[in-house]
Design an enzyme around this catalytic site. Structure first.
Site, short mmCIF file in Angstrom:
data_model
loop_
_atom_site.label_atom_id
_atom_site.label_comp_id
_atom_site.label_asym_id
_atom_site.label_seq_id
_atom_site.Cartn_x
_atom_site.Cartn_y
_atom_site.Cartn_z
N SER A 20 0.84 -1.21 0.00
CA SER A 20 0.00 0.00 0.00
C SER A 20 0.86 1.25 0.00
O SER A 20 0.59 2.22 -0.73
CB SER A 20 -0.88 0.04 1.25
OG SER A 20 -1.89 -0.93 1.16
N GLN A 165 -9.03 2.69 -0.39
CA GLN A 165 -8.81 3.00 -1.81
C GLN A 165 -9.76 4.09 -2.27
O GLN A 165 -9.37 5.01 -2.99
CB GLN A 165 -9.00 1.74 -2.65
CG GLN A 165 -7.90 0.71 -2.39
CD GLN A 165 -8.09 -0.58 -3.15
OE1 GLN A 165 -9.08 -0.75 -3.87
NE2 GLN A 165 -7.15 -1.50 -3.01
N ASP A 319 -7.15 -7.50 4.97
CA ASP A 319 -6.39 -8.40 4.09
C ASP A 319 -5.89 -9.64 4.84
O ASP A 319 -5.36 -10.57 4.22
CB ASP A 319 -5.19 -7.66 3.48
CG ASP A 319 -5.66 -6.57 2.52
OD1 ASP A 319 -6.78 -6.66 2.00
OD2 ASP A 319 -4.89 -5.61 2.29
N ARG A 350 -13.21 -13.77 -1.17
CA ARG A 350 -12.32 -14.41 -0.18
C ARG A 350 -13.07 -15.20 0.88
O ARG A 350 -12.51 -16.12 1.47
CB ARG A 350 -11.41 -13.37 0.48
CG ARG A 350 -10.29 -12.96 -0.44
CD ARG A 350 -9.25 -12.10 0.24
NE ARG A 350 -8.17 -11.83 -0.71
CZ ARG A 350 -7.39 -10.77 -0.70
NH1 ARG A 350 -7.55 -9.84 0.23
NH2 ARG A 350 -6.44 -10.62 -1.60
C1 S3P Z 1 -5.74 -0.99 0.14
C2 S3P Z 1 -6.98 -0.92 0.74
C3 S3P Z 1 -7.81 -2.10 0.98
C4 S3P Z 1 -6.98 -3.38 0.93
C5 S3P Z 1 -6.10 -3.43 -0.26
C6 S3P Z 1 -5.13 -2.26 -0.25
C7 S3P Z 1 -4.99 0.26 -0.07
O1 S3P Z 1 -8.80 -2.18 -0.04
O2 S3P Z 1 -7.84 -4.50 0.94
O3 S3P Z 1 -5.34 -4.63 -0.26
O4 S3P Z 1 -3.78 0.20 -0.37
O5 S3P Z 1 -5.61 1.33 0.06
P1 S3P Z 1 -10.22 -1.40 0.07
O6 S3P Z 1 -9.96 0.04 0.05
O7 S3P Z 1 -11.00 -1.88 -1.12
O8 S3P Z 1 -10.80 -1.86 1.37
#
Ligand code: S3P
Length: 432
Positions: A20, A165, A319, A350
């Protein structure tokens, strides 16, 4: 890939950089004035997708193993891509980059692999359209054709799903908007974007409200280049922490792990079940808390007073649900995980993938729309389907260590999406 049962794990391992944080580091560097150096950049295929997309937008960089040096183009310097930008398997690439592209005065097309093309994009299309971008999709799915505007409208947006995200997408679009763009989140999600934007000199304010957090960014901010030392990925560490915690006599040391509280829910949950962790050398790097984790295995695991994982903490371990479910097979009373409906729209469904594979290994599992419950179980080696999902492949490699007989992980190579070299690192600490 074949995994055999293991007695214990012992050794010191170095894990790749946080996925991330790596995505964000190169995106913000690209939008900055000046040259940024990113070290311990994640080796993951997903982060390579982000770099490739940036390259398609005219960004120049040099990459040497885990060091990336990026020449920023400034906020207004990206170039219209001559071909679709391929985000591969990476939701973070597609959703965060969409925020940036919404603010560009040109058209770009974002594509992804089969899994990414099934994942929901309406959640970003709605706010970006409200801000003035025009986005075509296939019924809310990629390919996305984004016709951006260099002067977006600022909005105030309450997140309808707990998604870092989505939050990050809107904040990045906010860099190209008139005035102040505000995101309100009622469930805290990973805050790497907020921390890093500040590190790149952006004016961002977070205010706690009675019912959540209000995060505001002003569109007149410019970004200045910044060197980022990426911590090792706590999500990759989680596989080793859970495995070593369950196997008596284990001792695993993992230096430089990111310990951001919005990511480290897995540590809290494992501790709740008696996992023996020692934290050393706690410090900060690039605005992120880090430390060395030492895990000692086995004897201390107990039934937790409450074996349910639900509510706000789920966003901070989203995750890690697959590995926590596998961990649950080894603890008295098992584990129940709820409020995790978002897992249905990850790289695979998942919840379904975990339930199917746990059943193949003989575990006693109940599936819910928003989670699952698994009892303490004697696992038997089986043929596992990774469903093309890196975290499923790795979680069930750990299940294989606990199982009698051999476990065959089908499609194990997808581990490279976040952790190339996972099986070699695992091999280096296994004692059979
Ligand atoms: C992430 C946010 C999460 C996570 C993904 C990485 C990020 O997703 O599951 O592996 O880097 O912002 P979501 O924003 O869809 O929850």
């Amino acid at each position: 890939m074949i995994v055999k049962s293991a007695k214990r794990l012992r050794g010191k391992i170095r894990l790749p950089g946080d996925k991330s944080i790596s995505h964000r580091a190169v995106m913000l560097s690209a939008l900055s004035q000046g040259t940024s150096r990113i070290s311990n950049f994640a080796a993951s295929a997903d982060c390579t997708s982000t770099l490739n997309c940036l390259s398609g937008l005219g960004v120049e960089f040099e990459r040497e193993t885990d060091q990336v040096t990026i020449t920023g183009r400034g906020k207004r310097g990206l170039m219209m891509p001559s071909a679709p930008l391929d985000c591969g398997n990476s939701g973070t690439t597609m959703r965060l980059l969409s925020g940036v592209l919404a603010g560009q005065p040109f058209e770009s097309v974002l594509i992804g692999d089969e899994s990414l093309s099934k994942r929901p994009m309406k959640r970003i299309i709605v706010p970006l359209t409200e801000m003035g971008a025009e986005i075509d999709s296939i019924d809310g799915h990629a390919p996305l054709t984004i016709n951006g505007h260099s002067n977006l409208r600022s909005i105030e947006y309450r997140l309808p799903v707990a998604s870092a995200q989505l939050k990050s997408c809107i904040l990045l679009a906010g860099l190209f908007a008139d005035g102040e763009t505000t995101v309100i989140e009622t469930v805290p999600t990973r805050d790497h974007t907020e921390r890093m934007l500040k590190g790149f000199g952006v004016n961002l304010r977070s205010t706690e409200l009675p019912d959540g957090t209000r995060i505001s960014i002003t569109g007149d901010s410019e970004l200045s280049a910044c060197d980022v030392e990426v911590p090792s990925d706590v999500s990759s560490a989680a596989f080793f922490l859970a495995a070593a915690a369950c196997l008596d006599g284990s001792y695993v040391e993992i230096p430089n792990v990111g310990l951001n509280p919005t990511r480290a829910g897995v540590i809290d949950v494992l501790r709740r079940f008696g996992a023996d962790f020692e934290m050393r050398d706690e410090s900060e790097s690039g605005g992120e808390p880090i430390g060395t984790i030492i895990v000692k295995g086995g004897s201390s695991l107990t039934s937790s007073r409450d074996n349910t994982v639900k509510g706000e903490i789920v966003a901070n371990l989203i995750d890690e649900v697959p590995i926590l479910a596998v961990f649950g097979t080894q603890v008295e009373g098992g584990i129940e995980i709820r409020d995790a409906g978002e897992l249905r729209v990850k790289e695979s469904d998942r919840i379904a993938s975990v339930v199917e594979n746990l059943r193949r290994m003989g575990a006693d599992v109940e599936e819910f729309e928003d989670g699952l419950k698994v009892g303490k179980s004697d696992l038997a080696g089986a043929t596992i389907d990774s469903f093309g999902d890196h975290r499923i492949a790795m979680a069930f490699a750990i299940a294989g260590l606990f199982a009698k007989g051999e476990t065959v992980i089908g499609g194990a190579e997808c581990a490279a999406v976040s952790f190339p070299g996972f099986f070699e690192v695992l091999d280096s600490v296994i004692e059979q």
